[in-house]
Write an enzyme that holds these catalytic residues in place. Structure first.
Site, short mmCIF file in Angstrom:
data_model
loop_
_atom_site.label_atom_id
_atom_site.label_comp_id
_atom_site.label_asym_id
_atom_site.label_seq_id
_atom_site.Cartn_x
_atom_site.Cartn_y
_atom_site.Cartn_z
N GLY A 50 -11.23 -4.08 3.58
CA GLY A 50 -12.35 -4.92 3.52
C GLY A 50 -12.25 -6.03 4.56
O GLY A 50 -11.41 -5.78 5.75
N SER A 94 -4.82 -4.57 5.85
CA SER A 94 -5.50 -4.10 6.91
C SER A 94 -7.05 -3.75 6.92
O SER A 94 -7.50 -3.97 5.72
CB SER A 94 -5.01 -2.58 7.63
OG SER A 94 -5.57 -1.73 6.46
N LYS A 95 -7.93 -3.45 7.90
CA LYS A 95 -9.22 -3.42 7.41
C LYS A 95 -9.61 -2.55 6.69
O LYS A 95 -10.85 -2.75 6.04
CB LYS A 95 -9.58 -2.70 9.09
CG LYS A 95 -9.89 -3.83 10.05
CD LYS A 95 -10.64 -3.26 11.31
CE LYS A 95 -10.45 -3.74 12.60
NZ LYS A 95 -9.65 -2.91 13.64
N ARG A 96 -8.84 -1.57 6.46
CA ARG A 96 -9.22 -0.66 5.17
C ARG A 96 -9.35 -1.17 3.82
O ARG A 96 -10.22 -1.08 3.31
CB ARG A 96 -8.01 0.53 4.94
CG ARG A 96 -7.70 1.39 5.83
CD ARG A 96 -6.73 2.50 5.55
NE ARG A 96 -5.58 1.84 5.06
CZ ARG A 96 -5.01 1.45 4.05
NH1 ARG A 96 -5.46 2.15 2.79
NH2 ARG A 96 -3.68 0.80 3.78
#
Ligand code: GLU
Length: 493
Positions: A263, A259-261
């Site tokens: 990067g 996920s976006k976490r």
């Protein structure tokens, strides 16, 4: 399952409710490679029945990303085909027709449960520790009950009547997977406002578009028994049902779902950061598959297509490793023809305001001369802005940390001696410059090579770390180099 002599038709069917991410692209890549390997047809279909989340901008971006990656399609947006339209929002009448047929032949029914009643049901099921999901209340209404609900003004949804029994599919990656239909509640095909849901649209489209292979992410495995039930209701036999292949999840380095976490995960971000489409395809292909050619890890799309089989797709989760992507991107950058690399760098320099749009002929010449230096060290195209930016500015702004590190009497001596040596030079090649500066600073001032050139580098590029110094001076030319050294003398003494 599908007759192996029939022509393969495989589809990529994203619901772009944002920029396509790594998982989508890995799916698209495998769909494409399977179609190309088998000489089949690659169908690109846009699933936009959730019109609030899937916007025209995201759809256009998805099409553009596929083009950028080089994943060409035989049927779909822009190219059309015999089984279109390929955007679900243009096929609503077809879904309504099928929903009506299912009502007529008993495969579906109108369900009048109100939102408040649904809430009550959920609470009841929770209290009784019963499995969640619709309880079949409207399954067998009498005409009188239905009339009463209609009289109340209730607007029904269309619900599929899930048959009893077991659904077994022979997943081409996972092997046999079975589902107990008793655990699958009747599901909604059409909302009260007449808009279709994914499960209806996907099945109708796969059948009407004569899809033979559904190759997609593992997150959709649990919806497969519902889809197979809809195929059956459409009169599709077991033999005519598409073959399924569910691709392994893509996880982050910490083994949680990517996920976006973690990067950058969207294709637009990777593109903006300066990853090459060749490298993206190459790296994403490795997330669950390998070439099987002595574990060779660098290959292009054509090589992938030639070797791609579903049998060699791994069923266990793949891990996204940004360092490995960097390494592969670097390899691809080094493989490029320098002219090609220069062309790909231009938009990044234009974007950073370092080159005009279109760039001047002189700047393009400077860039062409700088490319061999950066090609050996770049990981992404985006990095080039920092590396060669000093060549395209009229005056250097010296980074304060770099200035602090070299400022002082030594810097003054070095810069003075350097200016003297370079002024006296006949030629201005990197070799000439190096010889003159070594003579002036190492022999002349008795400095160690390690300490001799720092102040010159900071004066010329504004930074402590840069491209090789003598080559940088050659690229800048005598006048600009001397002007920067003189300005540096004032700033760094
Ligand atoms: N549109 C679905 C999604 O993006 C995928 C449909 C499919 O491949 O069956 O999640």
């Amino acid at each position: 399952m599908t007759d192996s002599t029939s022509k393969v038709r495989v589809r990529f069917a994203p619901s772009p409710s944002g920029d396509l991410h790594v998982g989508n692209i890995r799916t698209a890549l495998y769909d494409w490679a399977y179609a190309r390997h088998t000489g089949g047809t690659f169908v690109f279909r846009i699933e936009d029945t959730d019109s609030a989340r899937v916007t025209p901008e995201y759809i256009a971006a998805a099409v553009e990303s596929m083009r950028w990656l080089g994943l060409d399609w035989d049927e779909g947006p822009e190219v059309g085909g015999d089984h279109g339209p390929y955007q679900q929002s243009e096929r609503i009448d077809l879904y309504r027709e099928w929903a009506q047929r299912f009502i007529d032949n008993g495969h579906a029914y109108h369900c009048y449960e109100s939102p408040a009643e649904a809430e009550e049901r959920v609470a009841r099921q929770k209290a009784a520790k019963a499995p969640p999901g619709y309880d079949g209340h409207s399954r067998n209404l009498t005409p009188e009950q239905r009339a009463a609900y209609e009289a109340e003004g209730r607007k029904p949804v269309v619900r599929f009547r899930m048959p009893e029994g077991t659904t077994t599919l022979h997943d081409l990656i996972r092997g046999e997977v079975s589902f107990d239909n008793a655990l699958i509640p009747d599901f909604v095909l059409m909302r009260a406002d007449g808009s279709p849901l994914y499960t209806l649209a996907v099945a109708v489209d796969d059948v009407l578009m004569k899809i033979t292979h559904v190759v997609r992410g593992e997150d959709l495995l649990s919806s497969t028994p519902r889809q197979i039930a809809v195929y059956r209701a459409m009169g599709v036999t077991d033999e005519q049902t598409p073959s399924f292949a569910h691709l392994p999840f893509v996880m982050g380095q910490d083994n949680s779902k990517l996920s976006k976490r973690h990067g950058a995960v969207t294709i637009g971000q990777f593109r903006a950061d300066g990853y090459l489409p060749e490298a993206m395809c190459n790296y994403l292909a490795l997330l669950g598959w390998s070439l099987g050619d002595g574990d060779r890890e660098e290959f292009d799309l054509q090589e992938m297509a030639a070797a791609f089989t579903l049998e060699r797709v791994n069923s266990s989760p793949a891990r996204f490793d940004p360092k490995k992507l960097d390494a592969i991107n670097g390899t691809w950058i080094r493989r490029l023809d320098p002219k090609d690399l220069a062309n790909r760098i231009v938009p990044f320099l234009v974007g950073a305001g370092l080159l005009a749009d279109p760039p001047s002929a002189t700047d393009l010449e400077t860039l062409a001369a700088a490319v061999p230096l950066v090609q050996e060290r770049m990981i992404t195209l985006g990095e080039v802005v920092d590396m060669v930016g000093f060549l395209f500015i009229s005056e250097v702004t010296i980074d304060p940390d770099a200035a602090a590190a070299v400022r002082g009497p030594d810097a003054e001596a070095v810069l003075k001696a350097g200016i003297g040596a370079l002024e006296a030079l006949a030629g201005f090649s990197a070799t000439d410059i190096e010889a003159a500066l070594r003579a002036a600073l190492i022999e002349g001032l008795g400095l160690k090579p390690k300490n001799a050139f720092g102040a010159l580098r900071v004066a010329v590029t504004g930074r402590r770390i840069s491209l090789p110094l003598f080559e940088s001076m050659e690229l800048l030319g005598r006048d600009a180099t001397l002007a920067r050294l003189r300005a540096g003398l004032a700033a760094l003494s």
